[in-house]
Structure formats: C-alpha cells, structure tokens
Scaffold this active site. Structure first.
Site, PDB file in Angstrom:
ATOM      1  N   ARG A 119       0.843  -1.201   0.000  1.00  0.00           N
ATOM      2  CA  ARG A 119       0.000   0.000   0.000  1.00  0.00           C
ATOM      3  C   ARG A 119       0.879   1.251   0.000  1.00  0.00           C
ATOM      4  NH1 ARG A 119      -5.362  -1.629   3.413  1.00  0.00           N
ATOM      5  NH2 ARG A 119      -6.680  -1.300   1.609  1.00  0.00           N
ATOM      6  N   GLN A 124      -1.417   2.928  -5.497  1.00  0.00           N
ATOM      7  CA  GLN A 124      -2.798   3.271  -5.105  1.00  0.00           C
ATOM      8  C   GLN A 124      -3.820   2.906  -6.171  1.00  0.00           C
ATOM      9  OE1 GLN A 124      -2.971   7.344  -3.744  1.00  0.00           O
ATOM     10  NE2 GLN A 124      -2.602   6.716  -1.638  1.00  0.00           N
ATOM     11  N   ASP A 127      -4.975  -0.677  -5.855  1.00  0.00           N
ATOM     12  CA  ASP A 127      -5.386  -1.111  -4.522  1.00  0.00           C
ATOM     13  C   ASP A 127      -6.831  -1.630  -4.526  1.00  0.00           C
ATOM     14  OD1 ASP A 127      -5.957  -1.467  -1.878  1.00  0.00           O
ATOM     15  OD2 ASP A 127      -5.235   0.490  -1.233  1.00  0.00           O
ATOM     16  N   SER A 130      -8.921  -1.504  -1.235  1.00  0.00           N
ATOM     17  CA  SER A 130      -9.609  -0.238  -1.005  1.00  0.00           C
ATOM     18  C   SER A 130     -10.820  -0.078  -1.918  1.00  0.00           C
ATOM     19  CB  SER A 130      -8.659   0.947  -1.226  1.00  0.00           C
ATOM     20  OG  SER A 130      -7.722   0.999  -0.191  1.00  0.00           O
ATOM     21  N   TYR A 226      -1.382  -0.607   9.559  1.00  0.00           N
ATOM     22  CA  TYR A 226      -2.529  -1.415   9.965  1.00  0.00           C
ATOM     23  C   TYR A 226      -2.610  -1.466  11.484  1.00  0.00           C
ATOM     24  CZ  TYR A 226      -3.089  -3.262   5.249  1.00  0.00           C
ATOM     25  OH  TYR A 226      -3.320  -3.400   3.920  1.00  0.00           O
TER      26      TYR A 226
HETATM   27  P1  NAD Z   1      -8.532  -3.314   7.573  1.00  0.00           P
HETATM   28  O1  NAD Z   1      -9.660  -3.770   6.700  1.00  0.00           O
HETATM   29  O2  NAD Z   1      -7.386  -4.222   7.804  1.00  0.00           O
HETATM   30  O3  NAD Z   1      -9.149  -2.938   9.017  1.00  0.00           O
HETATM   31  C1  NAD Z   1     -10.278  -2.116   9.144  1.00  0.00           C
HETATM   32  C2  NAD Z   1     -10.113  -1.215  10.344  1.00  0.00           C
HETATM   33  O4  NAD Z   1     -10.273  -1.962  11.550  1.00  0.00           O
HETATM   34  C3  NAD Z   1      -8.748  -0.531  10.461  1.00  0.00           C
HETATM   35  O5  NAD Z   1      -8.933   0.859  10.461  1.00  0.00           O
HETATM   36  C4  NAD Z   1      -8.197  -1.061  11.779  1.00  0.00           C
HETATM   37  O6  NAD Z   1      -7.415  -0.083  12.464  1.00  0.00           O
HETATM   38  C5  NAD Z   1      -9.466  -1.367  12.547  1.00  0.00           C
HETATM   39  N1  NAD Z   1      -9.297  -2.265  13.700  1.00  0.00           N
HETATM   40  C6  NAD Z   1      -8.529  -3.382  13.837  1.00  0.00           C
HETATM   41  N2  NAD Z   1      -8.648  -3.918  15.066  1.00  0.00           N
HETATM   42  C7  NAD Z   1      -9.549  -3.146  15.739  1.00  0.00           C
HETATM   43  C8  NAD Z   1     -10.108  -3.204  17.039  1.00  0.00           C
HETATM   44  N3  NAD Z   1      -9.755  -4.141  17.906  1.00  0.00           N
HETATM   45  N4  NAD Z   1     -10.992  -2.234  17.375  1.00  0.00           N
HETATM   46  C9  NAD Z   1     -11.343  -1.264  16.502  1.00  0.00           C
HETATM   47  N5  NAD Z   1     -10.865  -1.165  15.248  1.00  0.00           N
HETATM   48  C10 NAD Z   1      -9.965  -2.096  14.868  1.00  0.00           C
HETATM   49  O7  NAD Z   1      -7.964  -1.912   7.118  1.00  0.00           O
HETATM   50  P2  NAD Z   1      -8.025  -1.156   5.712  1.00  0.00           P
HETATM   51  O8  NAD Z   1      -9.301  -0.410   5.643  1.00  0.00           O
HETATM   52  O9  NAD Z   1      -7.741  -2.101   4.600  1.00  0.00           O
HETATM   53  O10 NAD Z   1      -6.820  -0.114   5.829  1.00  0.00           O
HETATM   54  C11 NAD Z   1      -6.254   0.268   7.017  1.00  0.00           C
HETATM   55  C12 NAD Z   1      -5.070   1.207   6.825  1.00  0.00           C
HETATM   56  O11 NAD Z   1      -4.435   1.149   5.573  1.00  0.00           O
HETATM   57  C13 NAD Z   1      -5.482   2.625   6.958  1.00  0.00           C
HETATM   58  O12 NAD Z   1      -4.450   3.286   7.646  1.00  0.00           O
HETATM   59  C14 NAD Z   1      -5.529   3.156   5.594  1.00  0.00           C
HETATM   60  O13 NAD Z   1      -5.406   4.557   5.549  1.00  0.00           O
HETATM   61  C15 NAD Z   1      -4.330   2.472   5.047  1.00  0.00           C
HETATM   62  N6  NAD Z   1      -4.399   2.456   3.604  1.00  0.00           N
HETATM   63  C16 NAD Z   1      -3.318   2.978   2.918  1.00  0.00           C
HETATM   64  C17 NAD Z   1      -3.352   3.018   1.531  1.00  0.00           C
HETATM   65  C18 NAD Z   1      -2.210   3.594   0.749  1.00  0.00           C
HETATM   66  O14 NAD Z   1      -1.372   4.250   1.291  1.00  0.00           O
HETATM   67  N7  NAD Z   1      -2.156   3.342  -0.529  1.00  0.00           N
HETATM   68  C19 NAD Z   1      -4.433   2.538   0.853  1.00  0.00           C
HETATM   69  C20 NAD Z   1      -5.500   2.009   1.585  1.00  0.00           C
HETATM   70  C21 NAD Z   1      -5.457   1.973   2.961  1.00  0.00           C
END
Ligand code: NAD
Length: 375
Positions: A119, A124, A127, A130, A226
């Site tokens: 990521r 992006q 992705d 996302s 994450y």
């Molecule tokens: P994910 O599907 O793995 O998790 C969903 C959410 O659940 C996350 O926000 C995580 O912090 C939360 N979570 C985990 N355990 C938890 C708990 N016990 N209680 C409450 N919440 C909890 O995550 P995702 O949506 O695929 O992405 C997460 C991260 O990746 C974010 O920081 C996002 O900004 C980043 N991201 C970066 C890029 C990039 O830079 N290209 C692209 C997409 C996402």
C-alpha cells in the site's frame, strides 16, 4: 502477451476481472484479450461489449492466457486448467488460503495476489482492497437504513418530530470511512471507533464523532499502517467499554480487521442485549469470524430483538461498479507487467511485483502465504 478473462465460478461471485474499458486500454499497449462467453453477464457486460472493445470471446478462453485475470481465488479445477509458467492475477487470500498457494506452486503458476500489493503511493491505482472495501462500507450503511424500523434522518413533521438515528461504525479503515460518509448523508448521527488514533481526524472530517474509550490503550497502529492485534486483556477492556456505547445505538456497522487474523471480537452478547429493540448490526467482518459474538456468516439472525446481518462479499451485491473499479486495479497491475509491444515482462526488482508475488518457480515466495501453507 495474451490475457484471458474467465467467468467466475464461485457461487455468488458476480464480478468480472476485466471490463471493456480496461480491454481497450490494454489492447492499446499491445495485449491480446480473450474472454469466456458470459464472463461479464452478472456485471451487465455483454459478450458483444467485449468484442466491440476489441477482445475475442471464445468458449476455451478462460484459462488459456499467458496471464489469467480473476476475481475470486481459483478452485483446484481452475488451477488444473492453467499451463505451467502462466501468470495469475486475482484475490488469492494469501494469508489464510494456504491450500490455494500450495496448489498454485505445484502447478508452476506465477501468481500475484491483489491483497498483497504494497500500500504505497505508486500502487494506489492497483489497490483492490480499497476499491472493494469502499463498496462494502457504502452497502452496509444502506442495509442499516433498509433494515431499521426507524428513520435515519431527523424529521420535523406536523405529526411530531423524529429524532435522528444513532449509528456507530467500528473500525475506520477504508470500509468504515465510507460507511460513516454514507450514514451521514442519510441523516444519521454517526460516531466511530478505531484502535488507530490517526483516524480521529478523518472521522471528524466526515462529520462523525470519534469515540474515545477510557481504557488506557495506547495507539495500536503497526509500522505498516494497519492495526496490531490487541492482547487478550486489552480486548476484554475494549469489549466491556464498547458495550456501554453500543447500548445507545440504533445501528452498528462493524468493519474491524487485522490482516491475516480472525476478526477481533468487539460486540459481546451483553452489548446486543443493551440495544433498543429493532436495532440493527451489519457485521462486515463476518467472513473472518465476525466482530459480533452472535454473527453467523452469510446469515441474518435476530437476537434480543436486534437484527444481526453477517454479510459476506458485499462488493458482489453491486457488481457493475465493483467490476469497473476492480478492472482498473487489475489493468494497472497488468500494465506494470507489460513491456515493449505488449510482451510479458515481470521485473522482480519492482517492489509492487515482488510484494504481490505469491508463487514463482514452483515455490511459495510470499512470507505470509508460506506461514498459511505450513498451517
Ligand atoms: P482493515 O480492513 O485491515 O481494518 C479495518 C479497520 O479496523 C482498520 O482501520 C483497523 O485499524 C481497525 N481495527 C482493527 N482492530 C480493531 C479493534 N480491535 N478495534 C477497533 N478497530 C480495529 O484496514 P483497511 O481499511 O484495509 O486499511 C487500514 C489502513 O491502511 C489505513 O491506515 C488506511 O489509511 C491504510 N491504507 C493505505 C493506503 C495507501 O497508502 N495506498 C491505501 C488504503 C489503505
């Protein structure tokens, strides 16, 4: 390079990996595209639309390409149809589906998992986690609105005033943020909770309240951005504190996940019991065990007069846009594999190619997939 697009065989999978727009873009780079008849049917893309874009539609197209572009992980039968040294691109669930990685390695297939694309900013546009999570979050908010026996927005009418519904989003990653935005647009009062404190600002910028639990938990973000898995004790404290918050909600959308692990349990039965009769929980983590103790994957259960929807594969409920976005992700990855005149060129020095690769030269090369395969 010839790229083939099979019709997905997994029950309920309505998406397709490549749509006509992506066909045109790849053909312009010198790639030949062959499509199995009916591959786009469930996404409302006809065979003639593929042909008009320049693809060939033939019965034996599915797994005949140098590169095969899929959505769902391949079945054993599908892997058997692929020739040695062919390349597979798709969701492969590398951290959990060890058998798939083992079978792909044995078949000599060079495979790339959309989930494993790093990521980083340059990736992006590839992705798919996302792009598909955005759809999941949107649909989950609509499901709460649809299922709730109450209004979401505040209404002032001659027959009285209706208070807006309260919606809580657990996990404010990509799906969670979209669920917040959509619930807000529908008029709900929204709050959200995540263990990563970096999301506080993002939650607030969408007009929702960030729920702070007074449980002495430090920020739980790992180096990759994450969430880290919490300790048993931290989880216990979190669940108890959340039960109080959940009790005041009309709707809960839970999206909390930790890559490669069972979903964290956040909603205990006592929390469900505290909710108002008729309230709704949409559990987007159902497939990996659920964030709610009472969730049953693929089912809707009613407990303590609360409807708990254990939704699976929500992107497949909106296949037209899910396929459009996914196809763009795949097209960008395949473009990175395309050299002069449309030749297949895999540069394993490239972080994206290297990071996304699961199997190569008969071996599983991805660390997470290796662990999954070893059980
Ligand atoms: P994910 O599907 O793995 O998790 C969903 C959410 O659940 C996350 O926000 C995580 O912090 C939360 N979570 C985990 N355990 C938890 C708990 N016990 N209680 C409450 N919440 C909890 O995550 P995702 O949506 O695929 O992405 C997460 C991260 O990746 C974010 O920081 C996002 O900004 C980043 N991201 C970066 C890029 C990039 O830079 N290209 C692209 C997409 C996402």
């Amino acid at each position: 390079m010839k790229l083939s697009v099979p019709k997905e065989s997994t029950p309920g999978e309505t998406r397709v990996a490549i749509v006509p727009d992506a066909v045109k873009k790849l053909i312009a780079k010198g790639v030949d595209i062959v499509v199995e008849p009916g591959a786009g049917e469930a996404s409302h893309v006809s065979d003639s639309a593929y042909e008009d874009a320049g693809a060939t539609v033939t019965a034996d197209a599915g797994f005949s390409g140098d590169v095969v572009a899929k959505v769902a992980p391949p079945t054993a039968d599908e892997i058997a149809k692929m020739s040695k040294d062919s390349v597979l691109v798709g969701f492969l669930q590398p951290l959990t589906a060890g058998d798939t990685a083992t079978a792909l390695a044995s078949a000599g297939v060079t495979s790339f998992a959309m989930e494993a694309i790093p990521r980083i900013t340059r990736a992006q546009s590839m992705d798919a986690l996302s792009s598909q999570a955005t759809i999941g979050g949107y649909r989950a908010a609509l499901m709460v609105a649809e299922e709730l026996p109450r209004f979401l927005p505040m209404l002032t009418t001659a027959a009285g005033t209706i208070k807006p519904a309260k919606v809580l989003v657990l996990g404010a990653g990509v799906a969670g943020l979209q669920a917040i935005a959509t619930s807000r647009r529908l008029g709900a009062v929204v709050s959200a909770f995540d263990v990563r404190s970096a999301v506080e600002e993002q939650i607030q910028s969408l007009g929702a309240k960030f729920v702070k639990l007074d449980i002495g938990l430090e920020d739980a973000e790992d180096a990759g951005g994450y969430a880290r898995a919490l300790t048993d004790e931290e989880q216990q404290r979190q669940r108890e504190a959340l039960a109080q918050v959940i009790g005041g909600m009309d709707g809960v959308i839970s999206t909390a996940a930790v890559p490669g692990r069972k979903a964290p349990l956040l909603i205990i039965e006592d929390a469900v019991r505290k909710m108002k009769p008729g309230s709704v929980i949409v559990d987007l983590a159902a497939e990996t065990g659920g964030n709610c103790e009472l969730t049953k994957a693929g089912e809707t259960v009613i407990a303590h007069d609360v409807t708990i929807m254990g939704v699976t594969n929500l992107p497949a409920t909106m296949p037209d846009h899910a396929s459009q976005l996914y196809a763009r992700n795949v097209e960008n990855l395949v473009t990175l594999m395309t050299g002069e005149g449309g030749a297949l060129e895999l540069n394993f020095e490239d972080d994206i190619i290297k990071g996304a690769c699961i199997t190569r030269d008969g071996e599983i090369v991805h660390e997470g997939a290796k662990k999954a395969a070893e059980g």
